[in-house]
Design a protein around this motif. Structure first.
Motif, short mmCIF file in Angstrom:
data_model
loop_
_atom_site.label_atom_id
_atom_site.label_comp_id
_atom_site.label_asym_id
_atom_site.label_seq_id
_atom_site.Cartn_x
_atom_site.Cartn_y
_atom_site.Cartn_z
N LEU A 8 0.80 -1.21 0.00
CA LEU A 8 0.00 0.00 0.00
C LEU A 8 0.84 1.27 0.00
O LEU A 8 0.32 2.36 0.26
N SER A 9 2.12 1.14 -0.31
CA SER A 9 2.98 2.32 -0.37
C SER A 9 2.47 3.28 -1.43
O SER A 9 2.06 2.89 -2.53
N ALA A 10 2.49 4.58 -1.11
CA ALA A 10 2.06 5.59 -2.08
C ALA A 10 3.02 5.67 -3.26
O ALA A 10 2.62 6.05 -4.36
N ASP A 11 4.27 5.33 -3.04
CA ASP A 11 5.27 5.34 -4.10
C ASP A 11 5.31 3.96 -4.75
O ASP A 11 5.69 2.98 -4.12
N PRO A 12 4.93 3.86 -6.02
CA PRO A 12 4.92 2.54 -6.67
C PRO A 12 6.26 1.83 -6.62
O PRO A 12 6.31 0.59 -6.60
N ALA A 13 7.35 2.59 -6.61
CA ALA A 13 8.68 1.97 -6.61
C ALA A 13 8.96 1.20 -5.33
O ALA A 13 9.84 0.34 -5.30
N HIS A 14 8.23 1.51 -4.27
CA HIS A 14 8.46 0.86 -2.98
C HIS A 14 7.56 -0.36 -2.77
O HIS A 14 7.65 -1.00 -1.72
N ARG A 15 6.71 -0.65 -3.74
CA ARG A 15 5.84 -1.83 -3.59
C ARG A 15 6.60 -3.09 -4.03
O ARG A 15 7.38 -3.03 -4.98
N PRO A 16 6.35 -4.20 -3.38
CA PRO A 16 7.08 -5.42 -3.75
C PRO A 16 6.58 -6.00 -5.06
O PRO A 16 5.46 -5.74 -5.50
N ARG A 17 7.41 -6.80 -5.69
CA ARG A 17 6.97 -7.57 -6.84
C ARG A 17 6.11 -8.73 -6.36
O ARG A 17 6.28 -9.21 -5.23
N PRO A 18 5.18 -9.21 -7.18
CA PRO A 18 4.34 -10.34 -6.74
C PRO A 18 5.16 -11.55 -6.29
O PRO A 18 4.79 -12.21 -5.31
N ALA A 19 6.25 -11.86 -6.99
CA ALA A 19 7.06 -13.01 -6.60
C ALA A 19 7.67 -12.82 -5.21
O ALA A 19 7.73 -13.77 -4.41
N ASP A 20 8.11 -11.59 -4.89
CA ASP A 20 8.67 -11.32 -3.56
C ASP A 20 7.57 -11.38 -2.50
O ASP A 20 7.80 -11.87 -1.38
N LEU A 21 6.40 -10.87 -2.85
CA LEU A 21 5.29 -10.93 -1.91
C LEU A 21 4.90 -12.37 -1.63
O LEU A 21 4.60 -12.74 -0.48
N LEU A 22 4.92 -13.20 -2.64
CA LEU A 22 4.60 -14.61 -2.47
C LEU A 22 5.57 -15.26 -1.50
O LEU A 22 5.17 -16.03 -0.61
N GLN A 23 6.85 -14.97 -1.62
CA GLN A 23 7.83 -15.52 -0.69
C GLN A 23 7.57 -15.05 0.73
O GLN A 23 7.69 -15.81 1.69
N ALA A 24 7.19 -13.78 0.88
CA ALA A 24 6.95 -13.23 2.22
C ALA A 24 5.73 -13.85 2.88
O ALA A 24 5.65 -13.90 4.12
N LEU A 25 4.78 -14.31 2.08
CA LEU A 25 3.54 -14.85 2.64
C LEU A 25 3.56 -16.36 2.83
O LEU A 25 2.61 -16.93 3.36
N ARG A 26 4.62 -17.01 2.38
CA ARG A 26 4.70 -18.46 2.56
C ARG A 26 4.79 -18.81 4.03
O ARG A 26 5.43 -18.12 4.83
N THR A 27 4.19 -19.92 4.40
CA THR A 27 4.24 -20.40 5.79
C THR A 27 4.52 -21.90 5.78
O THR A 27 4.23 -22.59 4.81
#
Length: 730
Positions: free
Chosen positions: A253-272
């Protein structure tokens, strides 16, 4: 159960009052948004009587249904959504035909609940492990879409459906459908303001990082029950998020698009790690079972299980219904959940199963957004670099990976570029406007040298490029609007290495009558040039004259012969002519394709198409392909003129006159037919379909195709608007 009143223009109404939309029989309003959850599209439960399947039917909001432009965009985005692969996107079961007054899209994902309906059934936010699994699944879906050159531009809580075998994404392209790019989207129907990235409120072009913001809004809503725009919600109220999700969701939800994660990085962060709690909460599973019980599967005789994309996606419709009913009976669907919900969390990202359905386009190898409007197909240099041509701007793109090498904004006559030996290309009129032609480095865009003497003063004025081979360039020079009327038209051979003239040969009427000069052709030691008048001049005389070619010997310019061709005239607006392998002149006019022997002038054969032709034929080896106004492609044997096969486009354009063009791949094994809807690849041997590719558009042009197609070794290059795609071919 009372059927909903959708729209009197939707189609037929059965004798019992049941509403029908296309091939679907409306069963009831869809309760996926119960408890007052708002949505900007209308949905209903419908059944396809041909298969017995129950689908979720989506139609435009009532306030938009009468807007012709919105209907075009809505349907176009639905067509584009067919390209979405992977297990977490809702399969498209059907789309309204082009002539339908009420547009719709049907998704094969019943039973299902929208995210707001699921929270209502659960009585509040979803558990953190469920949100994590939901986010991982949707991040995987986005990673796959972006890798295929697709920007979803429609993710919102209402567009996320929860099913027994995992989440499903719908709503593809609703942001683009709501308004043209560069137009503010705040407060528009079809757009969820809480999930709209800040940069898109003012109408910025939807991009991948905007999808990540929308996904963050969905996860924030699932975890807190509040949208990012609500008071106290993220990002201002990040503390309301579970600690395990806070960093990942806030980054999205960062206002700056450059600071948003890539989907692949987000996927890694959400793995459990593997563990309980990732499945559907029991109240949600029960609500799904109740929904399925209200509309049980209708048995149809031995329906064949789907293959390809649908295969391996999960249990069959019948087993889903049985599983849902079991939930009502008290089976544990909560802590154990459905295996599909845990798959993403446990196993992490994985490549989707190969698509086995014939007709599915290959994933683009890359996509490049060109910063200006293209004026024509690319100029290919050595099969390694594509020069993308604008009015006065050229961008060089490396074909291996789509990397932009350089851009020059001071190119003149950029539509007449010609590749040269030694990693150069020729730019007529140079870069200053007063020179004649320049040699430019393909890799850097830097001018290597400029030739200025053919300016119409001491020497005849440069007019047009004809051909090049090795270190020799042939071009046409003479009169024509440059105060050189006293100078007869001449063909000049020029040594590119020594930068010196080799020879010049005058021709009585070298050039093309009443139109642009085509390139010359090198054939059997001769240069074949048009001999019908200077470029841009009026046709010879006031009456129809036969078309003429002249042959000059390449080494010294000696005149070898001139020929005319029976039935081929200079007074043929809209005609297309090309020289094919085997020394054939191909003339394509109206419904007739003629072939003449180039040297002797004798006719070889004549072929007739059913509809008029409006584009140049394509020739590769011994195959000629031409497409008529009805988007029917004909493959003709150039030796005999016999029809090998013909094939109509799978998706026709809505216009009365359908503009189509055809390209044959370098290997000669694939025919690419481009029409107003998509690019279709056909097997060159028999015309059977290989795949269909609907490139992403934006705004009014979303889903349609209005560009160019070309090929390089191993690649199909598709240009739509400002986007360039490279697809593997052959």
């Amino acid at each position: 159960m009372e059927s909903p009143h959708v729209d009197g223009r939707a189609g037929a109404t059965d004798h019992d009052g049941t509403e029908r939309i296309g091939p679907y029989r409306v069963l009831a309003p869809w309760d996926g948004n119960r408890n007052g959850a708002a949505e900007d599209a209308r949905r209903c439960v419908a059944r396809d009587d041909r298969t017995g399947r129950t689908v979720v039917l989506t139609l435009p909001h009532a306030a938009l249904a009468d807007d012709p432009a919105y209907r075009v965009r809505f349907r176009a985005e639905a067509e584009n959504s067919r390209r979405l692969g992977g297990r977490w996107t809702a399969p498209v079961a059907g789309i309204a035909p082009t002539d339908a007054r009420l547009v719709w899209v049907a998704h094969d994902c019943f039973p299902a609940l929208t995210l707001p309906a699921a929270l209502a059934a659960h009585g509040g936010p979803l558990p953190e492990p469920v949100v994590r699994a939901l986010g991982a699944a949707l991040a995987e879906a986005l990673a796959g879409a972006h890798a295929n050159g697709l920007v979803f531009a429609g993710i919102s809580p209402g567009a996320v459906l929860l099913t027994n075998d995992g989440p499903r994404l719908t709503g593809y392209g609703l942001v683009r459908a709501a308004a043209l790019d560069r137009i503010g989207r705040a407060g528009l129907r079809g757009v969820d303001p809480a999930a709209l990235p800040p940069e898109q409120h003012a109408g910025e072009l939807p991009r991948p990082h905007g999808d990540v913001y929308a996904l963050g809004a969905v996860l924030a809503y699932a975890a807190t029950g509040r949208a990012p725009g609500d008071t106290g919600a993220v990002p201002d109220g990040a503390a309301a998020l579970p600690e395990a999700l806070r960093a990942a969701v806030s980054a999205c939800l960062s206002a700056d698009p450059a600071h948003r994660p890539r989907p692949a990085d987000l996927l890694q962060a959400l793995r459990t790690p593997t563990g309980p709690g990732h499945g559907l909460p029991e109240p949600v599973a029960t609500a799904l079972a109740e929904q399925a019980a209200r509309h049980p599967v209708e048995v149809v005789p031995d329906e064949t299980e789907p293959t390809g994309r649908a295969a391996g996606r999960g249990p069959s419709r019948r087993s889903l219904t049985i599983g849902g009913l079991a939930g009502v009976a008290g089976l544990a669907l909560g802590s154990g959940g459905v295996a599909a919900w845990r798959a993403t969390a446990d196993d992490g990202p994985g490549r989707p199963a190969p698509l086995s359905v014939r007709g599915t386009a290959p994933a683009p190898l890359w996509r490049r957004d060109i910063d200006f409007e293209l004026e024509g197909p690319p100029v290919l240099c050595g099969g390694k670099v594509a020069l993308m041509v604008g009015t006065s701007t050229v961008t060089a793109v490396r074909l291996r990976d789509g990397k932009k090498l350089w851009t020059r904004q001071n190119m003149w006559s950029a539509d007449e570029l010609m590749p040269l030996a030694g990693g150069l290309f020729l730019n007529p009129s140079g870069t200053t406007g007063d020179s004649v032609f320049s040699a430019v480095a393909v890799r850097t865009g830097k001018v290597t040298w400029t030739e200025r003497k053919y300016d119409g003063r001491k020497n005849p004025a440069f007019l047009s490029l004809l051909a090049t081979h090795g270190n020799t360039l042939w071009f046409l020079a003479g009169g024509g609007g440059r105060s050189t009327d006293r100078v007869k038209p001449v063909v000049i051979a020029y040594d590119l290495e020594k930068r010196a003239e080799l020879w010049r040969t005058p021709l009585p009427s070298a050039g093309s009558a009443g139109g642009e000069q085509d390139s010359g052709v090198l054939l059997d030691g001769a240069l074949i040039v048009e001999n019908n008048g200077l470029p841009g001049s009026d046709p010879i005389g006031s009456e129809e004259k036969p078309w003429s070619y002249a042959a000059l010997r390449q080494r010294d310019g000696k005149k070898l012969w001139t020929r005319t061709y029976d039935g081929v005239s200079t007074d043929e607006p809209g005609a297309f002519r090309t020289i094919a392998p085997g020394g054939l002149l191909i003339d394509c006019k109206d419904k007739t394709v003629r072939a003449h022997d180039l040297t002797s002038g004798k006719r070889r054969w004549l072929f007739t198409t059913k509809g008029y032709t409006y584009t140049k034929p394509a020739v590769r080896s011994r195959t000629l392909c031409v497409t008529d106004e009805d988007s029917v492609t004909y493959a003709v044997d150039t030796r005999t003129g016999d029809l090998r096969w013909r094939r109509a486009a799978t998706v026709g354009a809505a216009d009365a006159m359908r503009y189509s063009e055809t390209v044959i791949s370098h290997a000669g094994r694939t025919v690419l037919q481009a029409n107003a809807s998509e690019v279709e690849a056909l097997d060159a041997a028999d015309g059977s379909p290989r795949w269909r590719f609907a490139p992403v558009g934006s705004g009014q042009g979303a889903g349609g195709f209005g560009g160019y197609v070309d090929t390089a070794p191993g690649l199909a290059l598709v240009m739509n608007g400002r986007f360039l795609y490279a697809l593997p071919v052959d």
